[in-house]
Design a protein around this motif. Structure first.
Motif, PDB file in Angstrom:
ATOM      1  N   THR A  49       1.684  -5.046 -14.225  1.00  0.00           N
ATOM      2  CA  THR A  49       1.372  -3.698 -14.711  1.00  0.00           C
ATOM      3  C   THR A  49       2.657  -2.914 -15.005  1.00  0.00           C
ATOM      4  O   THR A  49       2.810  -2.336 -16.084  1.00  0.00           O
ATOM      5  N   LYS A  64       4.941  -5.844  -2.552  1.00  0.00           N
ATOM      6  CA  LYS A  64       4.388  -7.119  -2.074  1.00  0.00           C
ATOM      7  C   LYS A  64       5.113  -8.240  -2.814  1.00  0.00           C
ATOM      8  O   LYS A  64       4.582  -8.816  -3.765  1.00  0.00           O
ATOM      9  N   GLU A  95       4.503   4.535  -8.370  1.00  0.00           N
ATOM     10  CA  GLU A  95       3.404   3.573  -8.224  1.00  0.00           C
ATOM     11  C   GLU A  95       3.014   3.419  -6.763  1.00  0.00           C
ATOM     12  O   GLU A  95       3.835   3.598  -5.873  1.00  0.00           O
ATOM     13  N   ASP A  96       1.769   3.057  -6.536  1.00  0.00           N
ATOM     14  CA  ASP A  96       1.308   2.808  -5.175  1.00  0.00           C
ATOM     15  C   ASP A  96       1.883   1.499  -4.636  1.00  0.00           C
ATOM     16  O   ASP A  96       2.457   1.443  -3.562  1.00  0.00           O
ATOM     17  N   ASP A 105       2.641  -5.577  -7.003  1.00  0.00           N
ATOM     18  CA  ASP A 105       2.072  -6.837  -6.526  1.00  0.00           C
ATOM     19  C   ASP A 105       2.642  -7.932  -7.437  1.00  0.00           C
ATOM     20  O   ASP A 105       3.765  -8.388  -7.222  1.00  0.00           O
ATOM     21  N   SER A 106       1.929  -8.353  -8.455  1.00  0.00           N
ATOM     22  CA  SER A 106       2.502  -9.318  -9.405  1.00  0.00           C
ATOM     23  C   SER A 106       3.629  -8.675 -10.213  1.00  0.00           C
ATOM     24  O   SER A 106       4.537  -9.356 -10.673  1.00  0.00           O
ATOM     25  N   GLY A 107       3.557  -7.348 -10.380  1.00  0.00           N
ATOM     26  CA  GLY A 107       4.540  -6.646 -11.204  1.00  0.00           C
ATOM     27  C   GLY A 107       4.162  -6.615 -12.676  1.00  0.00           C
ATOM     28  O   GLY A 107       4.875  -6.029 -13.489  1.00  0.00           O
ATOM     29  N   LEU A 157      -4.711  -4.631   0.692  1.00  0.00           N
ATOM     30  CA  LEU A 157      -4.536  -3.354   1.380  1.00  0.00           C
ATOM     31  C   LEU A 157      -5.356  -2.251   0.736  1.00  0.00           C
ATOM     32  O   LEU A 157      -5.529  -2.241  -0.484  1.00  0.00           O
TER      33      LEU A 157
HETATM   34  P1  IMP Z   1       0.361  -5.771 -10.324  1.00  0.00           P
HETATM   35  O1  IMP Z   1       0.294  -5.624 -11.811  1.00  0.00           O
HETATM   36  O2  IMP Z   1      -0.148  -7.103  -9.874  1.00  0.00           O
HETATM   37  O3  IMP Z   1       1.711  -5.470  -9.755  1.00  0.00           O
HETATM   38  O4  IMP Z   1      -0.700  -4.762  -9.735  1.00  0.00           O
HETATM   39  C1  IMP Z   1      -0.432  -3.443  -9.531  1.00  0.00           C
HETATM   40  C2  IMP Z   1      -1.702  -2.680  -9.239  1.00  0.00           C
HETATM   41  O5  IMP Z   1      -2.671  -3.518  -8.613  1.00  0.00           O
HETATM   42  C3  IMP Z   1      -1.441  -1.579  -8.263  1.00  0.00           C
HETATM   43  O6  IMP Z   1      -1.117  -0.388  -8.917  1.00  0.00           O
HETATM   44  C4  IMP Z   1      -2.754  -1.491  -7.518  1.00  0.00           C
HETATM   45  O7  IMP Z   1      -3.616  -0.602  -8.186  1.00  0.00           O
HETATM   46  C5  IMP Z   1      -3.331  -2.862  -7.573  1.00  0.00           C
HETATM   47  N1  IMP Z   1      -3.091  -3.594  -6.314  1.00  0.00           N
HETATM   48  C6  IMP Z   1      -2.198  -4.576  -6.065  1.00  0.00           C
HETATM   49  N2  IMP Z   1      -2.264  -5.002  -4.802  1.00  0.00           N
HETATM   50  C7  IMP Z   1      -3.231  -4.265  -4.209  1.00  0.00           C
HETATM   51  C8  IMP Z   1      -3.764  -4.216  -2.865  1.00  0.00           C
HETATM   52  O8  IMP Z   1      -3.370  -4.928  -1.936  1.00  0.00           O
HETATM   53  N3  IMP Z   1      -4.771  -3.307  -2.664  1.00  0.00           N
HETATM   54  C9  IMP Z   1      -5.226  -2.478  -3.644  1.00  0.00           C
HETATM   55  N4  IMP Z   1      -4.755  -2.483  -4.900  1.00  0.00           N
HETATM   56  C10 IMP Z   1      -3.761  -3.365  -5.180  1.00  0.00           C
END
Ligand code: IMP
Ligand code: MG
Length: 178
Positions: free
Chosen positions: A106, A130, A98-99, A102-104, A152
């Motif tokens: 996904t 993050k 994964e790139d 963030d929240s986790g 970012l």
């Molecule tokens: P999560 O489900 O909140 O962890 O989001 C994960 C996905 O959100 C990552 O795979 C990114 O595609 C996108 N994402 C989260 N934070 C950023 C950021 O700072 N910049 C761009 N994409 C982000």
């Protein structure tokens, strides 16, 4: 594009150095196992391709595409699978690439989904973490960099599908997404 960036957080050199270290760690840890890397499209593409080149043991690759964001900068909590795996992962040692976590939300969803496929093991490699915004108890085995709670872009990360082609990770100016 550069004028939309507030600050370069991670340079090309820093990214290359770290990805090389991660490749070494993975090659050592997975020696003799049946490793498959699963990239999460599209953000992981640059990390995935650079990481693969630093892995010195036999491995295969596959991709999934999921969507949780739309064009907003915060997670909707709703995850849709847009592209599933091409191959079965039963009995394999899976590393989800994964790139950024963030929240986790996904990854928590993806891990649960992949767990049902009876892999021998299932771990996560993320370039960026993050942790301040975490809403699930997901943990990555391999983490490139822990980053602050800023939006970012670059090196695969987008805002509304743009900036993915920047070779570095930058902090997007707030006036761009406000
Ligand atoms: P999560 O489900 O909140 O962890 O989001 C994960 C996905 O959100 C990552 O795979 C990114 O595609 C996108 N994402 C989260 N934070 C950023 C950021 O700072 N910049 C761009 N994409 C982000
Ligand atoms: Mg993404």
């Amino acid at each position: 594009m550069r004028e939309d960036i507030k600050e370069i957080l991670l340079t090309e050199e820093q990214l290359a150095q770290k990805i090389s270290e991660l490749g070494n760690d993975i090659s050592r840890d997975y020696a003799g196992r049946d490793l498959v890397l699963i990239g999460v499209l599209k953000g992981s593409v640059m990390f995935m391709s650079d990481l693969l080149k630093k892995i010195t043991i036999p491995c295969s690759m596959d991709f999934m595409a999921v969507s949780s964001y739309g064009n907003s900068t915060t997670s909707s909590g709703i995850v849709r699978i847009l592209k599933d795996l091409d191959f079965e992962i039963e009995g394999k040692d899976v590393l989800v690439v994964e790139d950024i976590i963030d929240s986790g939300v996904t990854l928590a969803y993806l891990v649960e989904y992949l767990n049902a496929r009876k892999a021998n093991s299932l771990e996560i490699a993320c370039l960026l973490d993050k942790p301040e915004r975490r809403k699930s108890n997901i943990r990555a085995k391999y983490i490139g960099f822990t980053v602050p709670d800023e939006f970012l872009v670059g090196f695969g990360l987008d805002y509304a599908e743009k900036y993915r082609n920047l070779p570095y990770i930058g902090i997007l100016k707030e006036e761009i997404y406000r």
